[in-house]
Write a protein that holds these residues in place. Structure first.
Motif, PDB file in Angstrom:
ATOM      1  N   ILE A 298       4.625  -4.718  17.319  1.00 37.84           N
ATOM      2  CA  ILE A 298       5.060  -3.872  18.425  1.00 37.84           C
ATOM      3  C   ILE A 298       4.450  -2.479  18.375  1.00 37.84           C
ATOM      4  N   ALA A 299       3.685  -2.172  17.319  1.00 37.78           N
ATOM      5  CA  ALA A 299       3.060  -0.852  17.239  1.00 37.78           C
ATOM      6  C   ALA A 299       1.937  -0.726  18.272  1.00 37.78           C
ATOM      7  N   ASP A 300       1.957   0.362  19.041  1.00 39.43           N
ATOM      8  CA  ASP A 300       0.854   0.645  19.959  1.00 39.43           C
ATOM      9  C   ASP A 300      -0.406   1.022  19.187  1.00 39.43           C
ATOM     10  N   VAL A 301      -0.198   1.738  18.090  1.00 44.76           N
ATOM     11  CA  VAL A 301      -1.290   2.141  17.196  1.00 44.76           C
ATOM     12  C   VAL A 301      -0.860   1.790  15.783  1.00 44.76           C
ATOM     13  N   LEU A 302      -1.744   1.145  15.023  1.00 42.70           N
ATOM     14  CA  LEU A 302      -1.411   0.738  13.664  1.00 42.70           C
ATOM     15  C   LEU A 302      -2.406   1.357  12.688  1.00 42.70           C
ATOM     16  N   PHE A 303      -1.889   2.216  11.822  1.00 43.87           N
ATOM     17  CA  PHE A 303      -2.710   2.789  10.759  1.00 43.87           C
ATOM     18  C   PHE A 303      -2.636   1.863   9.543  1.00 43.87           C
ATOM     19  N   ILE A 304      -3.777   1.287   9.170  1.00 47.19           N
ATOM     20  CA  ILE A 304      -3.872   0.471   7.963  1.00 47.19           C
ATOM     21  C   ILE A 304      -4.282   1.391   6.825  1.00 47.19           C
ATOM     22  N   VAL A 305      -3.391   1.561   5.864  1.00 48.85           N
ATOM     23  CA  VAL A 305      -3.586   2.556   4.811  1.00 48.85           C
ATOM     24  C   VAL A 305      -4.182   1.876   3.583  1.00 48.85           C
ATOM     25  N   LEU A 306      -5.338   2.383   3.151  1.00 50.53           N
ATOM     26  CA  LEU A 306      -6.060   1.815   2.013  1.00 50.53           C
ATOM     27  C   LEU A 306      -6.310   2.882   0.959  1.00 50.53           C
ATOM     28  N   GLU A 307      -6.511   2.421  -0.264  1.00 50.27           N
ATOM     29  CA  GLU A 307      -6.994   3.303  -1.326  1.00 50.27           C
ATOM     30  C   GLU A 307      -8.501   3.113  -1.460  1.00 50.27           C
ATOM     31  N   PRO A 308      -9.230   4.132  -1.933  1.00 48.07           N
ATOM     32  CA  PRO A 308     -10.698   4.068  -1.900  1.00 48.07           C
ATOM     33  C   PRO A 308     -11.336   3.236  -3.000  1.00 48.07           C
ATOM     34  N   GLU A 309     -10.557   2.738  -3.960  1.00 48.45           N
ATOM     35  CA  GLU A 309     -11.180   1.956  -5.041  1.00 48.45           C
ATOM     36  C   GLU A 309     -11.486   0.542  -4.553  1.00 48.45           C
ATOM     37  N   ASP A 310     -12.204  -0.235  -5.357  1.00 47.39           N
ATOM     38  CA  ASP A 310     -12.709  -1.543  -4.919  1.00 47.39           C
ATOM     39  C   ASP A 310     -11.601  -2.502  -4.489  1.00 47.39           C
ATOM     40  N   THR A 311     -10.474  -2.541  -5.232  1.00 49.53           N
ATOM     41  CA  THR A 311      -9.418  -3.473  -4.853  1.00 49.53           C
ATOM     42  C   THR A 311      -8.833  -3.107  -3.498  1.00 49.53           C
ATOM     43  N   GLY A 312      -8.723  -1.809  -3.223  1.00 42.72           N
ATOM     44  CA  GLY A 312      -8.225  -1.378  -1.926  1.00 42.72           C
ATOM     45  C   GLY A 312      -9.189  -1.727  -0.815  1.00 42.72           C
ATOM     46  N   ILE A 314     -11.425  -4.208  -0.782  1.00 42.56           N
ATOM     47  CA  ILE A 314     -11.455  -5.665  -0.568  1.00 42.56           C
ATOM     48  C   ILE A 314     -10.198  -6.128   0.156  1.00 42.56           C
ATOM     49  N   ALA A 315      -9.027  -5.614  -0.257  1.00 40.26           N
ATOM     50  CA  ALA A 315      -7.783  -5.991   0.410  1.00 40.26           C
ATOM     51  C   ALA A 315      -7.813  -5.570   1.876  1.00 40.26           C
ATOM     52  N   GLY A 316      -8.282  -4.363   2.142  1.00 40.27           N
ATOM     53  CA  GLY A 316      -8.379  -3.902   3.528  1.00 40.27           C
ATOM     54  C   GLY A 316      -9.361  -4.719   4.332  1.00 40.27           C
ATOM     55  N   ALA A 317     -10.480  -5.072   3.725  1.00 37.01           N
ATOM     56  CA  ALA A 317     -11.474  -5.878   4.434  1.00 37.01           C
ATOM     57  C   ALA A 317     -10.914  -7.250   4.782  1.00 37.01           C
ATOM     58  N   SER A 318     -10.122  -7.838   3.888  1.00 41.28           N
ATOM     59  CA  SER A 318      -9.510  -9.144   4.169  1.00 41.28           C
ATOM     60  C   SER A 318      -8.566  -9.055   5.361  1.00 41.28           C
ATOM     61  N   TRP A 319      -7.781  -8.003   5.412  1.00 42.50           N
ATOM     62  CA  TRP A 319      -6.875  -7.799   6.540  1.00 42.50           C
ATOM     63  C   TRP A 319      -7.654  -7.668   7.840  1.00 42.50           C
ATOM     64  N   LEU A 320      -8.654  -6.798   7.836  1.00 45.08           N
ATOM     65  CA  LEU A 320      -9.414  -6.549   9.066  1.00 45.08           C
ATOM     66  C   LEU A 320     -10.139  -7.811   9.520  1.00 45.08           C
ATOM     67  N   ALA A 321     -10.660  -8.565   8.569  1.00 43.49           N
ATOM     68  CA  ALA A 321     -11.342  -9.807   8.923  1.00 43.49           C
ATOM     69  C   ALA A 321     -10.367 -10.809   9.529  1.00 43.49           C
ATOM     70  N   ALA A 322      -9.152 -10.881   8.967  1.00 45.51           N
ATOM     71  CA  ALA A 322      -8.142 -11.789   9.511  1.00 45.51           C
ATOM     72  C   ALA A 322      -7.751 -11.377  10.925  1.00 45.51           C
ATOM     73  N   VAL A 323      -7.601 -10.078  11.154  1.00 48.08           N
ATOM     74  CA  VAL A 323      -7.273  -9.587  12.497  1.00 48.08           C
ATOM     75  C   VAL A 323      -8.391  -9.938  13.467  1.00 48.08           C
TER      76      VAL A 323
END
Length: 449
Positions: A298-312, A314-323
């Motif tokens: 239901i969010a009009d705008v969604l901020f996906i919050v990541l940390e700058p290290e490699d695990t962050g 990769i996890a963020g990339a997996s989310w964005l790819a799934a979206v």
């Protein structure tokens, strides 16, 4: 409500205090000329000045208001200096003859009138002119693929900053795999009545919306807590909690409970929008929970919050790819990536690395740039500072520079970067400048289009 009445115990002030006490309020009449420290020590929510009876000076009362943020109602007749002062400050003014009756019958209305005038003066000072922030209601979510990235911290700081800059804010905690911590961020202690969508769900489903324009009726319960503003700030900030007891997310009945809590969440967001509030959602990262999933959707705008290290990354990339796979590139219209706790990495490098990871997972090139913001690592141990419940909400990092708090210098870059991040949706706040020193410098990275 804690009310201090400045006047004689046997006069109008005593009558006012007695009437309010009979209604269950903590009303304290104070005669004569009291030291300001006495009044400040009571932490009043409302200060009633009976002009014909008080020995207090206007400058002393103004000092008390500055330190406590109390609302003010004046009991005065035309021609009295207190009447002129209250009229100039846009405080409610009651005639001495009917003051006790009117306060007893219209207390909430008078307090809200006083606070509205106080907020208007605060905004005029903040924007250095008669500027009122006008914003369309919107729903802003903070989520992400893993814990510990600072989702809740950013949601709380964004809510506090926007509210302090004049935007009416309603925060909903939709964390569903642990106890929500918004209550702790905003220092709502045991003396506060905290409402939770999960507790409401345990009692029953939300009321049905009426057809056409949504009109909440008398059957709609109160389900928010007004967050007291810190010293130097005037805001309209509400909070509705999520999971307050970990037992609520355990057991075989947790699934239906969270599904009903999701219905309450959507009901609350709809109610908030109908009243002109901008909603901040702490959406969490549990995609198996109906509560978190509804918040993300239901969010009009969604901020996906990541940390700058490699695990962050990769996890963020997996989310964005799934979206991308589920909704296509159009979904990126409402998604913003935030790299939090950045030390020295270049913004360009972080964006490039994230894009490479997403394209490697998808095995194709992305047709458009990723919208990315970078927030710097705080130089002060804010988590340690916030663990001390006596410090209050002014120790939220975003408010430090604004209120010139103890850690103003250390948090200036973070606060400015957060303001820049939110200015895409609230352009007026980019120009907001308080009468205090405006923070300079800081980390400013443009959007990647």
């Amino acid at each position: 409500m804690k009310v201090v009445v400045l006047g004689n115990l046997t006069g109008i002030a005593g009558s006012i205090a007695n009437r309010l006490a009979a209604l269950g309020h903590e009303a304290i009449p104070l005669p004569g000329q009291q030291p300001p420290e006495i009044l400040i020590g009571f932490h009043p929510e409302l200060l009633v000045v009976v002009a014909s009876e008080t020995g207090m000076e206007i400058m002393t009362v103004e000092r008390v208001l500055k330190d406590t943020g109390a609302a003010v109602v004046a009991v005065a007749s035309a021609g009295d200096p207190w009447f002129a002062w209250a009229e100039a400050q846009k405080f409610p003014i009651l005639s001495p003859e009917r003051a006790a009756e009117e306060l007893a019958s219209r207390l909430s209305q008078l307090v809200e009138q006083a606070r509205a005038g106080d907020r208007a003066r605060y905004l005029q000072q903040l924007y250095r002119g008669p500027v009122i922030v006008g914003t369309a209601p919107r729903v802003i979510g903070f989520g992400g693929p893993k814990g510990g990235t600072g989702k809740s911290s950013l949601a709380a700081n964004a809510a506090a900053l926007l509210a302090a800059l004049g935007v009416p804010i309603w925060v909903f905690d939709a964390e569903s795999d642990t106890r929500g911590n918004m209550v702790d961020f905003f220092r709502l202690g045991e003396e506060s009545t905290v409402y939770s969508v999960v507790d409401l769900a345990a009692a029953g489903p939300p009321p049905a919306a009426s057809p056409g324009i949504f009109q909440p009726g008398a059957h709609v319960p109160t389900f928010w807590t007004s967050v007291p503003s810190p010293k130097g700030v005037r805001w309209d900030l509400r909070l509705t909690a999520g999971v307050l007891v970990v037992d609520q997310i355990l057991g075989e009945r947790s699934g239906p409970l969270m599904a009903r809590a999701a219905d309450w969440l959507e009901f609350g967001v709809r109610r908030a929008a109908s009243e002109g509030y901008t909603v901040i959602l702490d959406s969490g990262n549990n995609l198996l929970s109906p509560l978190s999933l509804r918040a993300l959707n239901i969010a009009d705008v969604l901020f996906i919050v990541l940390e700058p290290e490699d695990t962050g990354l990769i996890a963020g990339a997996s989310w964005l790819a799934a979206v991308y796979r589920m909704a296509g590139p159009a979904a990126f219209e409402r998604i913003r990536v935030v790299f939090n706790k950045v030390r020295a990495e270049s913004g360009d490098l972080l964006v490039s690395r994230l894009r490479d990871h997403v394209e490697a997972i998808l095995r194709q090139r992305l047709p458009r740039a990723l919208p990315v913001r970078v927030l710097p690592l705080l130089d002060v141990d804010v988590a340690r500072a916030q663990a001390n419940l006596r410090l209050g909400v002014e120790f939220l990092a975003a408010l430090q520079a604004l209120t010139q708090g103890r850690y103003a210098a250390e948090t200036a870059s973070f606060a400015e970067a957060l303001r820049g991040m939110l200015a895409e949706f609230f352009p007026a706040i980019a120009q907001a400048a308080s009468s205090r020193s405006e923070p300079r410098g800081g980390l400013r990275l443009p959007w990647r289009r």
